[in-house]
Design a protein around this motif. Structure first.
Motif, short mmCIF file in Angstrom:
data_model
loop_
_atom_site.label_atom_id
_atom_site.label_comp_id
_atom_site.label_asym_id
_atom_site.label_seq_id
_atom_site.Cartn_x
_atom_site.Cartn_y
_atom_site.Cartn_z
N HIS A 163 -5.45 5.88 -44.22
CA HIS A 163 -5.46 5.92 -45.53
C HIS A 163 -6.57 4.99 -46.38
O HIS A 163 -7.28 5.45 -47.13
CB HIS A 163 -4.30 5.56 -46.42
CG HIS A 163 -4.33 5.24 -47.69
ND1 HIS A 163 -4.51 3.86 -48.30
CD2 HIS A 163 -4.19 6.08 -48.86
CE1 HIS A 163 -4.63 3.87 -49.58
NE2 HIS A 163 -4.33 5.26 -50.11
N ASP A 164 -6.84 3.87 -45.87
CA ASP A 164 -7.68 2.78 -46.50
C ASP A 164 -9.23 3.31 -46.00
O ASP A 164 -9.98 2.94 -46.81
CB ASP A 164 -7.45 1.42 -45.75
CG ASP A 164 -6.11 0.91 -46.03
OD1 ASP A 164 -5.43 1.42 -47.04
OD2 ASP A 164 -5.62 0.04 -45.19
N ASN A 165 -9.34 4.26 -45.09
CA ASN A 165 -10.71 4.54 -44.95
C ASN A 165 -10.86 6.12 -45.00
O ASN A 165 -11.68 6.78 -44.37
CB ASN A 165 -11.06 4.19 -43.39
CG ASN A 165 -10.98 2.64 -43.26
OD1 ASN A 165 -12.22 2.10 -43.61
ND2 ASN A 165 -10.09 1.98 -42.75
N TRP A 237 -2.43 14.38 -36.95
CA TRP A 237 -1.60 14.87 -38.06
C TRP A 237 -0.66 13.93 -38.40
O TRP A 237 -0.35 13.52 -39.62
CB TRP A 237 -1.16 16.22 -37.68
CG TRP A 237 -0.38 17.19 -38.82
CD1 TRP A 237 -0.14 16.61 -40.10
CD2 TRP A 237 -0.22 18.72 -38.83
NE1 TRP A 237 0.51 17.50 -40.83
CE2 TRP A 237 0.37 18.74 -40.16
CE3 TRP A 237 -0.59 19.61 -37.98
CZ2 TRP A 237 0.81 20.21 -40.39
CZ3 TRP A 237 -0.27 20.82 -38.31
CH2 TRP A 237 0.22 21.02 -39.58
N THR A 238 0.36 13.80 -37.33
CA THR A 238 1.44 12.87 -37.85
C THR A 238 1.11 11.37 -37.87
O THR A 238 1.76 10.79 -38.98
CB THR A 238 2.29 12.88 -36.64
OG1 THR A 238 1.61 12.91 -35.39
CG2 THR A 238 3.25 14.15 -36.67
N MET A 239 -0.09 10.92 -37.32
CA MET A 239 -0.61 9.54 -37.59
C MET A 239 -0.96 9.38 -39.13
O MET A 239 -0.97 8.32 -39.79
CB MET A 239 -1.63 9.14 -36.76
CG MET A 239 -1.71 7.90 -36.41
SD MET A 239 -2.86 7.53 -35.01
CE MET A 239 -1.78 7.94 -33.69
N ILE A 240 -1.60 10.38 -39.62
CA ILE A 240 -1.97 10.26 -41.03
C ILE A 240 -0.98 10.27 -41.87
O ILE A 240 -1.02 9.50 -42.97
CB ILE A 240 -3.02 11.62 -41.38
CG1 ILE A 240 -4.39 11.98 -40.55
CG2 ILE A 240 -3.19 11.87 -42.89
CD1 ILE A 240 -5.17 13.15 -40.51
N SER A 243 0.35 6.76 -41.85
CA SER A 243 -0.43 6.06 -42.64
C SER A 243 -0.38 6.16 -44.14
O SER A 243 -0.32 5.02 -44.93
CB SER A 243 -1.95 6.05 -42.26
OG SER A 243 -2.61 5.24 -42.78
N PHE A 244 -0.06 7.24 -44.76
CA PHE A 244 0.00 7.43 -46.08
C PHE A 244 1.57 6.86 -46.69
O PHE A 244 1.48 6.39 -47.57
CB PHE A 244 -0.29 8.77 -46.43
CG PHE A 244 -1.81 9.22 -46.83
CD1 PHE A 244 -2.17 9.30 -48.05
CD2 PHE A 244 -2.52 9.25 -45.65
CE1 PHE A 244 -3.63 9.45 -48.50
CE2 PHE A 244 -3.85 9.49 -45.90
CZ PHE A 244 -4.43 9.70 -47.35
N ALA A 245 2.46 6.98 -45.51
CA ALA A 245 3.68 6.44 -45.86
C ALA A 245 3.77 4.94 -46.01
O ALA A 245 4.27 4.38 -46.89
CB ALA A 245 4.66 6.85 -44.76
N ALA A 246 3.01 4.32 -44.97
CA ALA A 246 2.71 2.98 -45.03
C ALA A 246 1.94 2.44 -46.34
O ALA A 246 2.28 1.39 -46.94
CB ALA A 246 1.73 2.58 -43.73
N SER A 311 1.24 14.65 -48.02
CA SER A 311 1.17 13.16 -48.14
C SER A 311 0.29 12.35 -49.18
O SER A 311 0.88 11.24 -49.67
CB SER A 311 0.89 12.57 -46.51
OG SER A 311 -0.37 12.92 -46.10
N HIS A 312 -0.85 12.75 -49.15
CA HIS A 312 -1.53 12.49 -50.21
C HIS A 312 -1.15 12.54 -51.54
O HIS A 312 -0.99 11.47 -52.34
CB HIS A 312 -2.75 13.11 -50.10
CG HIS A 312 -3.77 13.17 -49.09
ND1 HIS A 312 -5.09 13.24 -48.96
CD2 HIS A 312 -3.28 13.30 -47.75
CE1 HIS A 312 -5.42 13.55 -47.83
NE2 HIS A 312 -4.32 13.42 -46.97
#
Length: 445
Positions: A163-165, A237-240, A243-246, A311-312
């Motif tokens: 998310h940060d990048n 996909w799941t990692m993105i 990351s947005f959940a974090a 997720s966004h």
């Protein structure tokens, strides 16, 4: 000039073979002006749409109409557009580029060197039966274990690193997607993996979009289609989503139940893909599509950026579902998954038993067909016409659309953008039905 001559010669040879065997199936090779114009529109508008969704989410909380309204309401539309682009467009980041290409390289190493079963796709129009390395589930597990360990235990990165990048990653992914598109276009002309399976339409635009080579490869096993569709994009996909959940946790102090449910639905879909990766080798992406912009750029940019829009949205718009809403969406999603998996299982069991099996308690009804490949050889095939496949030729798409709808429903009903996925999937699958009917008519008569 030499490239054009080789292209013309190959096209003539293909036409001669078709005339000899009386069969035309596979990707379109002679396309209309209308198809070329639509193809040009896809090439131009798809990247613009991805950037527009990025701007909408990054600067306007995923309110899709707001960027356009800002420009429309400004006294000077052109100046407003320039200001918006300068302010909201993603910027190149060397760190994000290193991150993206490290991820791409890491996935390539896993694909090439992890232990793997060998699966086989469908026979190609030229008669090839190609082997594939099936190790996606192991690659997914290793990738996610490393992501979690690096973020939670070793402190190498924050779990919100993706998310940060996000903007810099989008630029890097576009760079790679365009490079891969043109590389594969040139490869098809200069050093194709299987020359007889190439399709030249006579249109540069259409060939660039839909691809010329059927299975571009490096060596015997490194297949471009399976790798790019199945590894960098779908593993991510799941990692993105995680990351947005974090990032949501960092923003509001907890993870909403809508974000949890979205992660569950996406993870189910992705893990099903990898658990049944051998089955995927016989789906339309691998078995029928050629490799051009549609898959090269699409797998690099379209899939990871647009399939994760929910997720966004949930990061920027807090949605807390009631227990009833959560239950309804859960039931819709997992009913769709049950249908999706059950329908495909029926087809697989019929093929593995040569039709000697029971479907819904009755002997399977099949059509035993034959088809001819361009090497002049006759082959046999089975078409199931009972069970789900007696209700509809594409009942698996009903399940697919129910899953897609549930993913979008996690975002509530305040904005349209998170529902892009179900709209897009409906158009995509209806078009696939048309393509599949055309291909089957050419293949089986």
């Amino acid at each position: 000039m030499a490239v054009q001559q080789r292209k013309a010669t190959a096209h003539k040879v293909e036409k001669k073979i078709e005339a000899q065997i009386g069969k035309t199936w596979g990707r379109d090779r002679d396309v209309s002006v209308g198809t070329i114009l639509v193809s040009l529109g896809i090439l131009v508008l798809s990247p613009i749409w991805v950037m527009y969704t990025y701007i909408s989410c990054n600067g306007y909380n995923c309110a899709m109409s707001d960027p356009a309204l800002e420009i429309y309401n400004a006294p000077d539309h052109l100046e407003a557009l320039k200001t918006l682009l300068v302010r909201e467009m993603p910027q190149f980041s060397l760190y994000a580029a290193r991150l993206f290409f490290s991820w791409l390289t890491f996935q390539a190493v896993l694909y090439a060197f992890l232990p793997a079963n060998i699966g086989y796709g469908q026979r190609t129009p030229a008669g090839h039966l190609l082997p594939y390395k099936v190790n996606g589930l192991l690659a997914w597990l290793i990738s996610h274990a490393l992501y979690a360990a690096g973020g939670l235990y070793f402190g190498w990165w924050k779990l919100s690193i993706i998310h940060d990048n996000w903007g810099g990653l989008l630029i890097a992914a576009n760079m790679y997607g365009y490079f891969l598109t043109f590389f594969c276009y040139l490869k098809a002309h200069v050093f194709p993996s299987h020359p007889a399976d190439r399709k030249f339409s006579g249109s540069f635009i259409y060939d660039l979009l839909m691809g010329i080579e059927f299975n571009p490869r490096i060596g015997k096993y490194f297949d471009f289609k399976l790798f790019h569709n199945g590894r960098p994009g779908i593993v991510a996909w799941t990692m993105i989503n995680l990351s947005f959940a974090a990032a949501q946790y960092q923003k509001i102090g907890y993870v909403t139940n809508s974000m949890v449910l979205l992660n569950m639905l996406h993870a189910t879909y992705v893990l099903d893909f990898f658990y049944n990766e051998d089955w995927y080798l016989r789906t339309i992406d691998i078995a029928h599509d050629h490799f051009g912009f549609y898959l090269a750029w699409g797998d690099s940019v379209w899939l990871p950026w647009l399939y994760t829009l929910q997720s966004h949205y949930l990061l920027r718009n807090t949605v807390d579902l009631t227990p009833v809403q959560f239950a309804v969406i859960f039931v819709v999603g997992y009913t769709g998954y049950f249908i999706f998996r059950s329908v495909n299982h029926q087809k697989d069991i019929v093929r593995s038993t040569n039709g000697e099996c029971m479907i819904w308690g009755k002997p399977a009804k099949v059509i035993r067909t034959s088809f001819v490949t361009s090497d002049g050889k006759m082959h046999k095939s089975l078409l199931l016409c009972s069970g789900y496949w007696g209700l509809s030729r594409h009942f698996n798409y009903v399940g697919d659309l129910l899953i897609s709808l549930a993913m979008c429903m996690t975002c509530g009903t305040q904005h349209l953008l998170p529902y892009f996925y179900i709209i897009y999937m409906t158009i995509l699958l209806l078009h696939r039905i048309q393509r599949d009917h055309t291909r089957c008519r050419g293949k089986y008569g």
